[in-house]
Structure formats: C-alpha cells, structure tokens
Enzyme design. Structure first.
Site, PDB file in Angstrom:
ATOM      1  CD  GLU A  54       2.050 -33.338  44.569  1.00 37.44           C
ATOM      2  OE1 GLU A  54       2.097 -34.755  44.750  1.00 37.44           O
ATOM      3  OE2 GLU A  54       2.414 -32.550  45.685  1.00 37.44           O
ATOM      4  CG  ASP A  65       7.366 -26.089  48.322  1.00 36.50           C
ATOM      5  OD1 ASP A  65       7.339 -27.177  48.657  1.00 36.50           O
ATOM      6  OD2 ASP A  65       6.532 -25.035  48.087  1.00 36.50           O
TER       7      ASP A  65
END
Ligand SMILES: Cc1ncc(COP(=O)(O)O)c(C=O)c1O
Lengths: 265, 404
Positions: A54, A65
């Site tokens: 990924e 994030d």
C-alpha cells in the site's frame, strides 16, 4: 512482471486464506525519505514477507493520519514530491517484485489529475487499485466508473460506527478487500488493537465480505497473528514508517520480517 | 422574508457533499438528524431566541455611517453591528445554537478550530455557560498574532492546543480538530466555525447565522422603506456573509458582494482570494473552490487578517459565485487597513480587520452604485483583538510599551 493481473489483490489474499493464514499488507509513503529509497524500501517489504503493498501518496492535509505518517509525508512534500512520482514508484516496484500494489490517496489529488486519467495511468504503471480514506461510496460515482473501466480494485473503509446499510454498500462496492478500521481514530501504533475490530469483521462477514482486512494501530507480530485469527489481512503502517525513518531500508526490512512471523499458520 | 427557502445541503449545485473518513459518517448523520429536528422545534427556537436576547445582545443594531459614506461616493452606508455582540463578533450566533445541539445529543465535550480566535472565544464562552469541556485547536502562527484571544480562551476554562503541523494556521487547526473528532466522537461534538466542512455544517451554520440578515432586512425596510441596493460582507470561510446574504438571496433586485482577502495582491502569490484565484476541488470534507497547486496540494494562504487566512471557502459561496447571484472581489491588506483607520477616524468604530475588508469593498462599491444607493454592510466583528497588528502596521506603539 509489471502489468497487474485484474483482481490481483483479491486473489493474493484468497490464496493466503486458503493456505490457512492471511495476508500481511504493508504501507509506506512514496517519496520518503526520497523517491529511490521509498522504492527500495517497498521492495524490501515484499522480500521480507509482505504480501500486498500500500503506497501512500503524500498530501498537504492528511486528516486520517497520526504524527508518524504526517511527518514522513510532510518531508516527502518538502523534498518535492509530485503526483507523477507515485506512478514511477509503482512501476519501479513492480519491475522488481510481483506483489500487488495499491495506492492509498486522499481524494483531491486524484480529482485534480482527472479521475479517468489517474485510473488509466495507474493501470499502465502496473498498479492494482486505490484505497481512498476520504472518499466514501456516497461520493464515489466517478471513481466507480473509472475503476471499472480500468479494471482496478477499489478499497473502501468500514468503521465500527458504520450502520449495517453502509457496511453492506461498502462490501458491495469494494474490490480487493474491505478496509476494517480497527478503532475509532487515526493512524499510529497502539498497544491494544481494539476489540471493536473483531466485532466489525464479524459484521462485515454478515454483510457478505469475502476479504476483510484490519488496519490502524497494528505494530507487532503478535497483533498480526491475533488479527489473522479472524480477518483475512493485517495492515501495518506507522510501525513500518517509523522503522524506515529510524533504521533505513535495512531497518524496515527487519521490521517486516519480524511482523511476517505473525503470518505463519 | 424572501420566499425561497435556502438549500438544505448536502449539495449546492456541484459543490458541498461529504469527503470524510467513514469513521465520521455516523456522527455527521447524527448531527444532521438532530439539527433537522431541532430547527423546527418551537422550544429550541424560543430557547435560542431568549439566549440571543439576554446573552448575545440581539437584535444587533443598524448604524448609518454618514461621515464614512462621504468616502464611498455618497451612497448611504448602513452597518449591521455584529461587533456589539457578546464576545465581539458574529461567531456567537452559530456557537450558541451548536451548544444547544450538543446538549440535545447528550455529549459533554466540544472541540473547535479557530483562526483569529473569535470562534474559539465564542466556543469557550458557550462551554463555560453550558458547563461543557472544551478544547480549541489553533495554528501556532495564529496563537502568536492573536495572543490576547488565547488568553481569553484559557481564562474561560478552555484548553488551547497550538497546532504545529503543515502551515500552522487555520487549515491545519481544522485537520487537527478532525483527528480529535475521529478519535473521540463518542463523547465529543465538533462545533465547526464557518459554512465550510462536510454536510451538515455548511447548511447548519448558515441556518444559525441567517438571523443577521433576517434582522437587517426588517431594519433596513423600517429605516429606508425599501430593500438595500447591495449587501456586502467579508468572506473567509463565509459564515458572516451567508448570515447576511441568506435573507436577500430571493430578492433579485438586491446585489450581493463578498470581499475576499487579497493579502499582498490577488496577482501575487500571497493572498487568500479563494474564489477569485482558486479552482474547484475537495478540502476539509466538501467540494468547493480552493487554493491548490496543479497536483491538488493545498497552497498556503496569506492575509493580514487571521480570520480570512484560509485557502478554502464554503460550498454555498462557490455555488452563488458560479451562478452569478453573488459577486466576489479581492481586497488587499493595505486597502483593508486603510478602511479600518477610516472607519475609526470618521465614526469612532474600530472594526475587526476581517470586517475592514468589507468596508474597503464598500468604498469602491459606493462610487460604482452612486449616491442614490443604499449599501448594507456586515460589520462582523470589533477590532480589539487586532490592536497589536494594527499598532505595528500603523507604527503607533510606544517603544517603551512594546518592551514591557
Ligand atoms: C470578525 C470576523 N469576521 C469574519 C471572519 C471570517 O469568517 P467567516 O467568513 O466565516 O465569517 C472571522 C473569523 O474569524 C471574524 O473573526
């Protein structure tokens, strides 16, 4: 070796499941600490037991994030990351190893590049598809059409708070796997991966999911083993990014190898 | 009241929507449902109206500014005095509504982003009033240029977290607040400060701010016997502008003008003129205009005004701009500061630097529309918070005082 076989992510995960285990899915950002090293590091993941890659596309406003990935992607941007580097990275990795490569990207860069053009260029680079953390099925019409046209896989996220109707839709539309968000929160290592993950995977199975992979907060081989006890894949991000930041390609290779010990059936 | 009801969201033409992590969808659905129920609930309406009467200080007055208007081509200029609200700006209108909503959905903690600090102060104020825990995210750059507001929030009992990621301004404060919300959504409500963000925020914040225009429409009619020629407001995210525009959108004879921050100039790299210089894309959960590079990376904005220093804009403004119903013009730092000084010297009213962008726009507009025109301006806030910036800009601080 570079062209992606349609459905490569789904078939890789199914093969691991049939072997009595599950898939290890590893995340690293493109361009961190620089483009060539990020390619080397991704290759090293595969060489050390990661089944599906990924690759994260650095973005100015990464709301999903935590601090580790924020710092890495911010550095990649400061070093001059451009969208075309993402395709170069996919191509570079696919030339050297055969694991399927998904790009993980926030939506605006795809939108600005042009959704169809992005899909075509990703396919031409040998990419398998996209994981879209801020694109929910409700807004995904153009992506559904473009990914169908380019035979790309598309991974939508499912959350512990998602309604049964939403899980059903997510399962129907996802190709490759469904990304089960282990816990309410953002990326980053956690001591305990939530019990919520197991419940969510059960609910995804009820909704008809073939491949349900768990991500967010996973950082140890024990956690990988535990998750593969009920899910089809374990997704590791921040722990790998930290290993790369601190120990370079050798460090991240080591960490990948250690995580892969959790995969053995 | 104008006839047409405003759009309910999630879409305003091709703009708006929800570009958010799946983890937030349940909370956004909960908010949407609660707000749809609350906004037609007579008890809620009474409660909010009473809070506005006895706490905010509504209705806010209309002030005609004749000496200022001499510099605006002799047009009649009417200020809607949101600067006189408790906490000093229009932000309180939205926050009190969302605080009541928070209570309704049973959450005990609120979080908010803030740029100039006005929304943070309003949120901290409501948290104190309602007995809620409160965390405010503010870009580190803004905590420095709006230090007084940081002190106000802390005095009110809120925790202020300086955000050090990205450009360390409002856009990064929003990212950080979203991350907090994703993590703590079970106990926490996100009190968003403007008409941007994912549905239901653009429609809900507009619904809570439209009291500005609803009052002003009646007040202008009572004062002049007719509707104004034009309505003007500054546009950061766009809440004070939607607040005063909404009552007039259905009046085709009333021109609507939004003034964006052009910083050093809309043709320089340092500005925040999102509609004039940006292009459509997705930021902070909605599709709208934004300042971005060719790769879709958000570009940092620049403005002397922290409250307008934002590379995005609410989706309803994008729609009003494309349809031509409203016109958006750029105003530079220097134009805004000149207008700030002019209103202070001619009328004894010191506006917020944000609001001064609207005033500077009106100086041009008055000359274009002529002496028979009536221009209604949203004076969205007062300038107290901006005295350090203004002191430096005009070089009117004592050296000794600065050293203290
Ligand atoms: C006085 C004042 N006016 C305007 C704004 C800009 O916000 P909006 O465009 O949402 O009204 C702010 C934001 O902080 C403000 O404090």
């Amino acid at each position: 070796m570079s062209a992606a076989v349609p459905g490569a992510v789904a078939s890789t995960i199914a093969a691991r499941r049939q072997a009595g285990s599950g898939a290890l899915i590893g995340y690293l950002p493109v361009g961190f600490p620089d483009l060539p090293t990020s390619i080397d590091a991704a290759v090293a993941l595969v060489e050390n037991g990661v089944d599906v890659l990924e690759l994260g596309l650095p973005y100015s406003d990464p709301v999903m994030d935590g601090p580790v990935i924020q710092a890495a992607t911010q550095q990649a941007l400061a070093n001059g990351f451009k969208l075309r580097h993402a395709f170069e990275a996919v191509e570079g990795v696919r030339a050297r190893v055969d694991a399927p490569v998904l790009l993980m990207t926030y939506w605006n860069p795809v939108l600005q590049y042009g959704v169809e053009r992005f899909a075509a260029d990703l396919r031409d680079a040998g990419g398998a598809g996209l994981i879209t953390p801020d694109l929910i099925p409700d807004e995904a019409e153009t992506w559904l059409a473009a990914s169908d046209a380019a035979s790309l896989e598309r991974v939508f996220l499912a959350a512990p708070t998602s309604s049964p109707e939403r899980l059903k839709r997510c399962v129907e539309l996802s190709r490759g796997f469904v990304y089960a968000v282990s816990t309410m929160g953002i990326t980053g290592a956690r001591a305990d991966v939530d019990r919520a993950a197991r419940t969510l995977v059960d609910r995804l199975r009820d909704a008809g999911a073939e491949n349900a992979c768990v991500g967010i907060g996973i950082s140890t081989a024990d956690q990988v083993r535990e998750i593969l006890g009920y899910a089809d894949g374990a997704i590791v991000g921040s722990a790998l990014v930290r290993a790369l930041a601190e120990g370079g390609v050798a460090g991240v290779a080591d960490t990948a190898a250690r995580l892969a010990t959790g995969v053995v059936a | 009241m104008s006839e047409s009801a405003p759009l309910p969201g999630p879409y305003f033409g091709e703009y708006g929507g929800r570009y958010v992590p799946e983890s937030l969808v349940a909370a956004l659905d909960e908010l949407t449902e609660a707000w749809e129920a609350l906004k037609v609930d007579p008890t809620f309406k009474l409660e909010l109206a009473e809070l506005h009467r006895s706490y905010t200080g509504r209705p806010s007055i209309l002030t005609e500014v004749q000496r200022f208007a001499e510099h605006a081509g002799g047009a009649r200029v009417l200020l809607k005095r949101e600067d006189l609200n408790h906490t000093g700006s229009h932000k309180i209108n939205n926050v009190l509504g969302q605080a009541l909503l928070t209570r309704r959905i049973g959450k005990k903690r609120i979080i908010a982003e803030t740029g100039a600090g006005q929304h943070g102060v309003a949120t901290a104020t409501a948290a104190a009033l309602f007995g809620l825990d409160c965390t405010i995210y503010m870009g580190e750059v803004d905590t420095e240029r709006q230090a007084l507001n940081v002190a106000r929030m802390r005095l009110l009992g809120a925790e202020v977290i300086p955000v050090t990621s990205g450009s360390r301004t409002l856009k990064d404060a929003i990212n950080e607040a979203m991350r907090d919300w994703v993590t703590n959504v079970e106990t926490t409500n996100y009190v968003f400060g403007t008409v941007a963000g994912p549905h239901p925020f653009p429609a809900m914040v507009r619904d809570l701010q439209r009291v500005i225009g609803d009052e002003a429409r009646e007040q202008v009619l009572a004062l002049t016997g007719s509707l104004p020629t034009a309505v003007a407001a500054c546009v950061g995210g766009g809440s004070n502008a939607m607040g005063i525009f909404t009552a007039f959108v259905g009046d085709p004879g009333v021109k609507l003008f939004g003034f964006e921050a052009a910083g050093d100039g809309a043709d320089t790299p340092r500005h925040a003129a999102t509609i004039n210089k940006g292009r459509p894309g997705v930021l902070h959960g909605a599709r709208s205009y934004l300042l971005q590079d060719e790769d879709g990376q958000t570009v940092e904005s620049h403005s002397i005004s922290a409250g307008l220093d934002y590379p995005g804009v609410g989706p309803e403004h994008a729609w009003l701009a494309d349809s031509g119903r409203a016109e958006y013009r750029p105003i530079t730092d220097d134009q805004a500061m000149a207008a700030l000084r002019l209103l202070s010297r001619t009328e004894g009213i010191i506006p917020a630097i944000e609001s001064a962008h609207a005033l500077a726009g009106v100086l041009e507009l008055g000359r274009e529309l002529g002496p028979d025109s009536v221009i209604l301006v949203n004076l969205s806030g007062r300038g107290d918070k901006d005295m350090t910036t203004a002191g430096h800009y005009f070089d009117i601080l004592d050296r000794d005082a600065e050293q203290m």
